[in-house]
Design a protein around this motif. Structure first.
Motif, mmCIF file in Angstrom:
data_model
loop_
_atom_site.group_PDB
_atom_site.id
_atom_site.type_symbol
_atom_site.label_atom_id
_atom_site.label_comp_id
_atom_site.label_asym_id
_atom_site.label_seq_id
_atom_site.Cartn_x
_atom_site.Cartn_y
_atom_site.Cartn_z
ATOM 1 N N ARG A 119 34.651 48.221 46.489
ATOM 2 C CA ARG A 119 34.343 46.944 46.138
ATOM 3 C C ARG A 119 35.648 46.150 45.758
ATOM 4 N N TYR A 369 36.030 50.649 30.764
ATOM 5 C CA TYR A 369 35.181 50.477 31.698
ATOM 6 C C TYR A 369 33.636 50.966 31.347
ATOM 7 N N GLN A 373 30.103 48.978 30.725
ATOM 8 C CA GLN A 373 28.901 48.927 31.729
ATOM 9 C C GLN A 373 27.840 49.509 30.808
HETATM 10 FE FE1 HDD Z 1 40.268 46.292 34.915
HETATM 11 C C1 HDD Z 1 37.060 45.759 36.271
HETATM 12 C C2 HDD Z 1 41.296 46.806 38.263
HETATM 13 C C3 HDD Z 1 43.476 46.734 33.760
HETATM 14 C C4 HDD Z 1 38.903 46.349 31.849
HETATM 15 N N1 HDD Z 1 39.381 46.103 36.794
HETATM 16 C C5 HDD Z 1 37.837 46.223 37.021
HETATM 17 C C6 HDD Z 1 38.034 45.935 38.454
HETATM 18 C C7 HDD Z 1 38.949 46.356 38.948
HETATM 19 C C8 HDD Z 1 40.047 46.527 37.885
HETATM 20 C C9 HDD Z 1 39.504 46.250 40.354
HETATM 21 C C10 HDD Z 1 36.413 45.676 39.266
HETATM 22 C C11 HDD Z 1 35.794 46.942 39.409
HETATM 23 C C12 HDD Z 1 34.544 46.937 40.320
HETATM 24 O O1 HDD Z 1 34.787 46.236 41.408
HETATM 25 O O2 HDD Z 1 33.586 46.785 39.748
HETATM 26 N N2 HDD Z 1 41.942 46.453 35.828
HETATM 27 C C13 HDD Z 1 42.028 46.761 37.205
HETATM 28 C C14 HDD Z 1 43.710 47.003 37.275
HETATM 29 C C15 HDD Z 1 44.052 47.182 36.047
HETATM 30 C C16 HDD Z 1 43.305 46.969 35.289
HETATM 31 C C17 HDD Z 1 44.429 47.673 38.724
HETATM 32 C C18 HDD Z 1 45.690 47.445 35.678
HETATM 33 C C19 HDD Z 1 46.164 48.336 36.091
HETATM 34 N N3 HDD Z 1 41.100 46.388 33.265
HETATM 35 C C20 HDD Z 1 42.442 46.544 32.892
HETATM 36 C C21 HDD Z 1 42.480 46.782 31.245
HETATM 37 C C22 HDD Z 1 41.469 46.538 30.740
HETATM 38 C C23 HDD Z 1 40.384 46.595 32.071
HETATM 39 C C24 HDD Z 1 43.709 46.827 30.752
HETATM 40 C C25 HDD Z 1 40.846 46.654 29.345
HETATM 41 C C26 HDD Z 1 41.549 47.283 28.454
HETATM 42 N N4 HDD Z 1 38.450 46.235 34.095
HETATM 43 C C27 HDD Z 1 38.162 46.109 32.891
HETATM 44 C C28 HDD Z 1 36.535 45.842 32.498
HETATM 45 C C29 HDD Z 1 35.892 45.606 33.809
HETATM 46 C C30 HDD Z 1 37.182 45.830 34.947
HETATM 47 C C31 HDD Z 1 36.300 44.897 31.597
HETATM 48 C C32 HDD Z 1 35.112 44.435 34.049
HETATM 49 C C33 HDD Z 1 33.793 44.945 34.964
HETATM 50 C C34 HDD Z 1 33.947 46.502 34.836
HETATM 51 O O3 HDD Z 1 35.259 46.915 34.251
HETATM 52 O O4 HDD Z 1 33.317 47.212 35.085
HETATM 53 O O5 HDD Z 1 35.945 47.082 31.767
#
Ligand code: HDD
Length: 715
Positions: A119, A369, A373
């Motif tokens: 994705r 993550y 969900q």
């Molecule tokens: Fe994240 C989604 C990538 C830091 C919390 N993240 C999400 C997605 C990607 C990334 C590609 C979309 C996945 C999909 O297509 O469903 N995120 C990163 C990268 C990071 C990063 C490369 C740094 C190394 N993320 C990060 C941190 C946090 C999050 C520091 C929280 C502490 N990210 C999330 C989330 C999401 C998310 C809130 C939103 C939707 C999901 O997870 O499924 O949990």
């Protein structure tokens, strides 16, 4: 291993396994009766059941109630970040055994193919926002391996804004639309974000990347991907090594220009999604090689940065990439909601052979993550949703919860048990049980940041120094746009002051563009060991291919049909394609007889949706084009966006009638082939093959930035 255990653990996975697995859940309406969710055939679906023709609707109309109730509950919360995305199925092929470094099953033998779902996403915008906004892009891959699902949840930028996950809500709150008026959409160009940046110098490196051309990719198929955090490979003997993951697109890394990106956001907000799906449908399967940087544990402290700091890269010049496999995307999802919207990634989804490090950003991600969900997909059973289900069988004592699908047999749901013969039982390392890496950790409980995390600028400077002149210019312009939209002059000043630490010249140029005081030059706080990293510049990553590029052919009645035909044929041979664009759709009369079909009118397309433009000859056609504002604008705009433009015969005259300047055209002294900075013209065509080769090279180059210096043409 007992026969029973072998049966329980061994599955054969090939590149098609996941698609076959999904088949069980696909629904085919062809030739079927309309039914209720209970399978009862429906005889009437247009009129509700009423008490009399003009009377009230009856509660007993179960079909009406079911239809409305389901509709009323169709929406689920969008992702808090990365809400706007698109996905595709494919497979990963391992090039060589990595057994020396990792026991990950999908990396054990050359030729081994493992199904994946990928994705891609933007980060900030809502689910309905435009694809081409300036932003980082998500690049998340789910590998359905024999040993369970492995998720590599990366971005197209190798570093991140912050070092500690506890700052993530602050970061996201600052960059999302402001809370009082919910503006702006899908954009960082507002006060709260730049206020956040100015207060967190650790952002500097990431900001340089986002404001570079990387923030506006031409295509999901033409961008890199990075695991960002440092992970760990662990081999069968339990030896661990640090690892960084990189995806490298076979088509090279290419970008849009900012003016173009903004226009596409209006003309085709689905631009990247469409591009991905069209490419797959046309058989141009997107391909990315997987590269790893492997670092021995003994070398952990040999760098001039901390390996656990996600705001740092490991320069490829210091640890070269080892290319270990290839990802190929081969099919679109059948149903966007079921697959792309419901897919749930989590960096904590690892398999034996891949482990974590103490990177404080990664540690927080491991929690966030799964947690998100639970609200997004409505409960703890989202792993049972078809797209999320592993191919590896799963057995445990987790039970019940909303929407439980599995029918667990037996009396025991606890461990250890005797009533269920002790099953399901834990597996040893030899039986592919996941054993966490035994890392020695000691320390005091403390809320603090290691001194090794406190160098905020040296790699931002390294990035800046590694850019070519046009790339630097794009970064400065991006600062002018983003920071220029900030209302507070104080925040603008803090940004200029902050980025003067990256480079005093950059600080000066930012300040001059956003009307604040030029910061005083400061001595750099810490210098990177490298002056430059050529691997960071997109200009050094241009492969000689035009596969899947799109060319617009501008034409009117009386066009030289033979030139159109020859170009179409030659482009096809190279895997590219063209669309004939004219005033209206229909058929054009060729100059020497024959017909040319029009694919698009100026109303339904624009130069920003093409990679290059061609104007064939034909006196009558070119005279008509010269009088059409839309045709002249098409040329001006393509020129302004530094795209390749070609013309044969009388077609050259349209270029002369446009506002393009500073390039040499055929017919001015020389009537044969002239190729000057991406403008390829031949007033007398002669050898069409030779002309095409010059045009092909110009398209492969993608953009001709050396034209940018010229005074902008109006477009
Ligand atoms: Fe994240 C989604 C990538 C830091 C919390 N993240 C999400 C997605 C990607 C990334 C590609 C979309 C996945 C999909 O297509 O469903 N995120 C990163 C990268 C990071 C990063 C490369 C740094 C190394 N993320 C990060 C941190 C946090 C999050 C520091 C929280 C502490 N990210 C999330 C989330 C999401 C998310 C809130 C939103 C939707 C999901 O997870 O499924 O949990």
């Amino acid at each position: 291993m007992s026969e029973q255990l072998k049966k329980a653990t061994h599955i054969d996975v090939d590149e098609k396994s996941k698609l076959k697995d999904l088949e069980e859940f696909r629904e085919y309406p062809e030739g079927q009766f309309l039914t209720t969710d209970q399978g009862v055939r429906v005889s009437e679906t247009d009129m509700s059941l009423k008490a009399g023709e003009r009377g009230p609707t009856l509660l007993e109309d179960f079909h009406f109630r079911e239809k409305l109730t389901h509709f009323d509950h169709e929406r689920i919360p969008e992702r808090i970040v990365h809400a706007r995305g698109t996905g595709a199925h494919g497979y990963f092929e391992c090039y060589e055994s990595m057994a020396e470094y990792t026991m990950a099953s999908f990396l054990q033998e050359a030729g081994k193919k493992t199904p994946v779902f990928v994705r891609f996403s933007t980060v900030v915008g809502f689910r309905g926002s435009a694809d081409t906004v300036r932003d980082a892009r998500g690049f998340a891959t789910k590998f359905y391996t024999e040993d369970g699902n492995y998720d590599l949840v990366g971005n197209n930028i190798p570093v991140f804004f912050i070092q500690d996950a506890i700052k993530f809500p602050d970061l996201v709150h600052s960059i999302k639309p402001e809370p009082d008026d919910e503006m702006p959409q899908a954009s960082a160009a507002h006060d709260t974000f730049w206020d956040f940046v100015a207060s967190h110098p650790e952002n500097a490196h990431m900001i340089m990347w986002v404001l570079s051309d990387r923030g506006i990719p031409r295509s999901y198929r033409m961008m890199q991907g990075f695991g960002v955090n440092t992970f760990r490979f662990v081999n069968k003997q339990g030896k661990g090594r640090f690892v960084k993951f990189h995806w490298i697109p076979k088509l090279g890394v290419h970008s849009l220009v900012w003016d173009e990106a903004q226009k596409i956001a209006g003309k085709d907000p689905d631009y990247h999604r469409r591009d991905l799906y069209e490419a797959i449908e046309e058989g141009h399967y997107p391909e990315y090689e997987l590269g790893v940087q492997i670092i021995e544990e003994e070398d952990e402290h040999k760098f001039d940065f901390d390996l656990l700091d996600a705001t740092k890269i490991v320069p490829e010049e210091q640890v070269p990439l080892k290319i270990i496999g290839k990802l190929t995307l081969t099919s679109k999802p059948d149903n966007f909601f079921a697959e792309v919207e419901q897919v749930a990634f989590c960096p904590a989804n690892v398999v034996p052979g891949i482990d974590f490090t103490n990177d404080p950003l990664l540690q927080g991600r491991l929690f966030s993550y799964l947690d998100t969900q639970l609200i997004r997909l409505g409960g703890p059973n989202f792993h049972e949703i078809p797209i999320n289900r592993p191919l590896a069988p799963y057995h445990n004592n987790q039970r019940d919860g909303y929407h439980r699908m599995t029918i667990n047999k037996g009396k025991s749901a606890y461990f250890p048990n005797t009533v269920g013969n002790g099953d399901p039982r834990p597996a040893s390392r030899e039986e592919h049980g996941y054993v966490h890496y035994t890392e020695k950790v000691e320390g005091k409980k403390i809320r603090a940041r290691s001194d090794s995390f406190k160098d905020f600028f040296s790699q931002a400077t390294l990035f800046w120094n590694s850019m070519t002149e046009p790339e630097k210019e794009h970064i400065v312009k991006a600062f002018h746009f983003e920071v220029g939209k900030v209302k507070s002059l104080e925040i603008r000043q803090r940004i200029a002051d902050m980025f003067a630490n990256v480079d005093p010249e950059l600080g000066r140029m930012i300040a001059e563009g956003v009307s604040v005081k030029v910061p005083e030059a400061k001595a750099p706080q810490k210098k990177s060991r490298l002056d430059k990293s050529p691997a960071l510049s997109q200009a050094n990553k241009v492969p000689d291919t035009i596969e899947s590029r799109k060319v617009a052919i501008l034409a009117a009645n009386g066009v030289n049909a033979s030139h159109v035909e020859q170009l179409l044929k030659l482009l096809k041979e190279k895997g590219a394609s063209a669309k004939v664009v004219s005033m209206t759709q229909g058929t054009l009369r060729g100059s020497g007889g024959g017909e040319v079909m029009v694919d698009k009118s100026y109303e339904t397309t624009a130069s920003v949706l093409f990679d290059a433009v061609f104007v064939p000859g034909g006196r009558e056609s070119v005279e008509a084009l010269k009088s059409q504002g839309s045709a002249v604008h098409f040329i001006n705009e393509a020129f302004r966006h530094c795209k390749p433009i070609a013309a044969t015969g009388e077609g050259v005259e349209l270029l002369k009638a446009s506002s393009i300047k500073g390039v040499k055209l055929s017919g001015e002294g020389e009537k044969g082939l002239v190729s000057d900075r991406g403008v390829v013209t031949a007033a007398e065509t002669g050898d069409f093959g030779q002309f095409f080769e010059a045009f092909r090279k110009a398209i492969a180059q993608h953009r001709h930035w050396d034209r940018e210096k010229k005074e902008m043409v109006p477009a």
